[in-house]
Design a protein around this motif. Sequence first.
Motif, PDB file in Angstrom:
ATOM      1  N   ASP A  70       0.927  -1.160   0.061  1.00  0.00           N
ATOM      2  CA  ASP A  70      -0.030   0.000   0.037  1.00  0.00           C
ATOM      3  C   ASP A  70       0.918   1.376  -0.154  1.00  0.00           C
ATOM      4  OD1 ASP A  70      -2.751   1.030   1.947  1.00  0.00           O
ATOM      5  OD2 ASP A  70      -2.007   1.753   0.351  1.00  0.00           O
ATOM      6  N   ASP A  71       0.726   2.331  -0.837  1.00  0.00           N
ATOM      7  CA  ASP A  71       1.309   3.262  -0.883  1.00  0.00           C
ATOM      8  C   ASP A  71       0.811   4.542   0.121  1.00  0.00           C
ATOM      9  OD1 ASP A  71       3.477   5.108  -1.841  1.00  0.00           O
ATOM     10  OD2 ASP A  71       2.123   5.963  -3.311  1.00  0.00           O
ATOM     11  N   ARG A  72       0.738   4.360   1.419  1.00  0.00           N
ATOM     12  CA  ARG A  72       0.362   5.380   2.258  1.00  0.00           C
ATOM     13  C   ARG A  72       1.331   6.642   2.585  1.00  0.00           C
ATOM     14  NH1 ARG A  72      -5.116   4.100   4.481  1.00  0.00           N
ATOM     15  NH2 ARG A  72      -5.440   1.978   4.007  1.00  0.00           N
ATOM     16  N   THR A  73       0.794   7.488   3.142  1.00  0.00           N
ATOM     17  CA  THR A  73       1.806   8.539   3.092  1.00  0.00           C
ATOM     18  C   THR A  73       1.192   9.053   4.919  1.00  0.00           C
ATOM     19  OG1 THR A  73       0.234  10.425   2.095  1.00  0.00           O
ATOM     20  CG2 THR A  73       2.166   9.380   0.956  1.00  0.00           C
ATOM     21  N   VAL A  74       2.020   9.628   5.516  1.00  0.00           N
ATOM     22  CA  VAL A  74       2.032  10.062   7.033  1.00  0.00           C
ATOM     23  C   VAL A  74       2.588  11.424   6.926  1.00  0.00           C
ATOM     24  CG1 VAL A  74       1.621   7.910   7.982  1.00  0.00           C
ATOM     25  CG2 VAL A  74       3.852   8.835   7.907  1.00  0.00           C
ATOM     26  N   ARG A  75       2.105  12.011   8.023  1.00  0.00           N
ATOM     27  CA  ARG A  75       2.971  13.300   8.437  1.00  0.00           C
ATOM     28  C   ARG A  75       3.516  13.199   9.829  1.00  0.00           C
ATOM     29  NH1 ARG A  75       1.755  17.860  11.531  1.00  0.00           N
ATOM     30  NH2 ARG A  75      -0.190  17.152  12.003  1.00  0.00           N
ATOM     31  N   LEU A  76       4.736  13.657   9.934  1.00  0.00           N
ATOM     32  CA  LEU A  76       5.051  13.403  11.241  1.00  0.00           C
ATOM     33  C   LEU A  76       5.099  14.816  12.195  1.00  0.00           C
ATOM     34  CD1 LEU A  76       8.574  11.516  10.503  1.00  0.00           C
ATOM     35  CD2 LEU A  76       6.256  10.517  11.084  1.00  0.00           C
ATOM     36  N   ARG A  77       4.992  14.488  13.282  1.00  0.00           N
ATOM     37  CA  ARG A  77       4.630  15.778  14.163  1.00  0.00           C
ATOM     38  C   ARG A  77       5.236  15.385  15.490  1.00  0.00           C
ATOM     39  NH1 ARG A  77       1.310  14.709  18.217  1.00  0.00           N
ATOM     40  NH2 ARG A  77      -0.628  13.768  17.914  1.00  0.00           N
ATOM     41  N   ARG A  78       5.826  16.318  16.052  1.00  0.00           N
ATOM     42  CA  ARG A  78       6.559  16.215  17.585  1.00  0.00           C
ATOM     43  C   ARG A  78       5.433  15.677  18.476  1.00  0.00           C
ATOM     44  NH1 ARG A  78      10.786  18.926  20.613  1.00  0.00           N
ATOM     45  NH2 ARG A  78      10.122  18.982  22.762  1.00  0.00           N
ATOM     46  N   MET A  79       5.656  14.724  19.234  1.00  0.00           N
ATOM     47  CA  MET A  79       4.840  14.253  20.485  1.00  0.00           C
ATOM     48  C   MET A  79       4.700  15.443  21.482  1.00  0.00           C
ATOM     49  SD  MET A  79       6.768  10.689  21.493  1.00  0.00           S
ATOM     50  CE  MET A  79       6.986   9.348  20.056  1.00  0.00           C
ATOM     51  N   THR A  80       3.384  15.219  21.943  1.00  0.00           N
ATOM     52  CA  THR A  80       3.196  15.920  23.134  1.00  0.00           C
ATOM     53  C   THR A  80       3.820  15.363  24.327  1.00  0.00           C
ATOM     54  OG1 THR A  80       1.235  14.815  23.882  1.00  0.00           O
ATOM     55  CG2 THR A  80       0.914  16.683  22.184  1.00  0.00           C
ATOM     56  N   PRO A  81       3.791  16.020  25.439  1.00  0.00           N
ATOM     57  CA  PRO A  81       4.221  15.432  26.585  1.00  0.00           C
ATOM     58  C   PRO A  81       3.539  14.204  27.151  1.00  0.00           C
ATOM     59  CG  PRO A  81       4.401  17.968  26.746  1.00  0.00           C
ATOM     60  CD  PRO A  81       3.749  17.646  25.493  1.00  0.00           C
ATOM     61  N   LEU A 117      11.175  12.901  18.393  1.00  0.00           N
ATOM     62  CA  LEU A 117      10.251  12.008  19.015  1.00  0.00           C
ATOM     63  C   LEU A 117       9.117  12.381  18.293  1.00  0.00           C
ATOM     64  CD1 LEU A 117      12.116  12.289  21.854  1.00  0.00           C
ATOM     65  CD2 LEU A 117      11.179  10.215  21.729  1.00  0.00           C
ATOM     66  N   VAL A 118       8.598  11.671  17.220  1.00  0.00           N
ATOM     67  CA  VAL A 118       7.376  11.992  16.466  1.00  0.00           C
ATOM     68  C   VAL A 118       6.065  11.032  16.640  1.00  0.00           C
ATOM     69  CG1 VAL A 118       8.655  13.372  14.889  1.00  0.00           C
ATOM     70  CG2 VAL A 118       8.354  10.972  14.402  1.00  0.00           C
ATOM     71  N   VAL A 119       4.847  11.524  16.279  1.00  0.00           N
ATOM     72  CA  VAL A 119       3.819  10.714  16.059  1.00  0.00           C
ATOM     73  C   VAL A 119       3.557  10.946  14.446  1.00  0.00           C
ATOM     74  CG1 VAL A 119       1.183  10.739  16.281  1.00  0.00           C
ATOM     75  CG2 VAL A 119       2.880  11.443  18.377  1.00  0.00           C
ATOM     76  N   ALA A 120       3.094   9.772  13.924  1.00  0.00           N
ATOM     77  CA  ALA A 120       2.823   9.660  12.540  1.00  0.00           C
ATOM     78  C   ALA A 120       1.510   9.782  12.501  1.00  0.00           C
ATOM     79  CB  ALA A 120       3.160   8.294  12.066  1.00  0.00           C
ATOM     80  N   ARG A 123      -5.267  11.119  11.885  1.00  0.00           N
ATOM     81  CA  ARG A 123      -5.415  10.395  13.017  1.00  0.00           C
ATOM     82  C   ARG A 123      -4.038   9.789  13.191  1.00  0.00           C
ATOM     83  NH1 ARG A 123      -6.535   4.436  13.263  1.00  0.00           N
ATOM     84  NH2 ARG A 123      -5.959   4.215  11.062  1.00  0.00           N
ATOM     85  N   ALA A 124      -3.508   9.554  14.533  1.00  0.00           N
ATOM     86  CA  ALA A 124      -2.176   8.983  14.740  1.00  0.00           C
ATOM     87  C   ALA A 124      -2.469   7.545  14.472  1.00  0.00           C
ATOM     88  CB  ALA A 124      -2.182   9.088  16.249  1.00  0.00           C
ATOM     89  N   VAL A 125      -1.336   6.820  13.654  1.00  0.00           N
ATOM     90  CA  VAL A 125      -1.497   5.772  13.290  1.00  0.00           C
ATOM     91  C   VAL A 125       0.009   4.854  13.902  1.00  0.00           C
ATOM     92  CG1 VAL A 125      -2.541   6.076  11.356  1.00  0.00           C
ATOM     93  CG2 VAL A 125      -0.194   6.271  11.165  1.00  0.00           C
ATOM     94  N   GLY A 126       0.967   5.827  14.344  1.00  0.00           N
ATOM     95  CA  GLY A 126       2.142   5.289  15.001  1.00  0.00           C
ATOM     96  C   GLY A 126       3.039   6.162  15.533  1.00  0.00           C
ATOM     97  N   VAL A 154       3.720   1.033  14.825  1.00  0.00           N
ATOM     98  CA  VAL A 154       2.585   1.175  14.211  1.00  0.00           C
ATOM     99  C   VAL A 154       1.595   0.768  15.165  1.00  0.00           C
ATOM    100  CG1 VAL A 154       1.051   0.586  12.150  1.00  0.00           C
ATOM    101  CG2 VAL A 154       3.720   0.606  11.913  1.00  0.00           C
ATOM    102  N   ARG A 155       0.547   1.401  15.377  1.00  0.00           N
ATOM    103  CA  ARG A 155      -0.459   1.070  16.336  1.00  0.00           C
ATOM    104  C   ARG A 155      -1.412  -0.106  15.936  1.00  0.00           C
ATOM    105  NH1 ARG A 155      -3.050   6.692  18.900  1.00  0.00           N
ATOM    106  NH2 ARG A 155      -1.023   7.758  19.296  1.00  0.00           N
ATOM    107  N   PRO A 156      -1.598  -0.897  16.655  1.00  0.00           N
ATOM    108  CA  PRO A 156      -2.292  -2.212  16.350  1.00  0.00           C
ATOM    109  C   PRO A 156      -3.386  -2.193  15.488  1.00  0.00           C
ATOM    110  CG  PRO A 156      -1.809  -2.330  18.717  1.00  0.00           C
ATOM    111  CD  PRO A 156      -1.582  -0.990  18.164  1.00  0.00           C
ATOM    112  N   ASP A 157      -4.310  -1.109  15.358  1.00  0.00           N
ATOM    113  CA  ASP A 157      -5.293  -1.099  14.616  1.00  0.00           C
ATOM    114  C   ASP A 157      -5.114  -0.268  13.035  1.00  0.00           C
ATOM    115  OD1 ASP A 157      -4.932   1.571  15.472  1.00  0.00           O
ATOM    116  OD2 ASP A 157      -6.902   2.076  15.731  1.00  0.00           O
ATOM    117  N   SER A 158      -3.689  -0.187  13.153  1.00  0.00           N
ATOM    118  CA  SER A 158      -3.346   0.409  11.822  1.00  0.00           C
ATOM    119  C   SER A 158      -2.349  -0.494  11.051  1.00  0.00           C
ATOM    120  CB  SER A 158      -2.557   1.703  11.948  1.00  0.00           C
ATOM    121  OG  SER A 158      -3.482   2.683  12.616  1.00  0.00           O
ATOM    122  N   ARG A 159      -2.104  -1.645  11.738  1.00  0.00           N
ATOM    123  CA  ARG A 159      -1.002  -2.469  11.150  1.00  0.00           C
ATOM    124  C   ARG A 159      -1.409  -3.372   9.864  1.00  0.00           C
ATOM    125  NH1 ARG A 159       1.116  -4.755  16.920  1.00  0.00           N
ATOM    126  NH2 ARG A 159       2.052  -2.829  17.595  1.00  0.00           N
TER     127      ARG A 159
END
Length: 160
Positions: free
Chosen positions: A2-13, A63-66, A72-75, A100-105
């Motif tokens: 699958d050719d998914r794309t994600v955006r990385l953003r800094r994690m919150t505390p 330290l990033v969230v995808a 939606r956070a996927v990992g 990768v979060r279990p529901d996004s694997r």
Amino acid sequence: MDDRTVRLRRMTPAEYETVTERREEETARELAAFLPVELARERAREGTARFLPDGPDTAGHHLVVAEDAAGRAVGDAWIGPDPREAVGGAASAWLYDLHVRPDSRRRGFGSAILRAAEALTAREGWTALGLNVFGGNEAAIALYRANGYQVAAMSLRKDL
């Protein structure tokens, strides 16, 4: 694939705390195959303290969230200087963790997070991205191989 794309953003505390707890539990579980459980937990905590002395504000570490296209956070991922190189002068980056979060694997997000981590690595001026994976983690090994990663070193063990 699958050719998914994600955006990385800094994690919150709060995300940092949750991710660190999960990562340390997973690391301890893997290490427990070779060490007593309490020592495995201690080693996992020591790794965080050693490599992230200032937590999410540790210089040079990302330290990033995808997030998927819908936000939606996927990992998540942790990218920083290669610990095998001289501090402050690392030419290579290290992928300390990719999750990768279990529901996004099984939906292409592992490869998408890896591509985004590689892009971040290049933007930071690093020339390579290394990583370590436990030998029994077949899913991760398959992910990395499918994305062009090759074995650079191998450590073997036999209990006697």
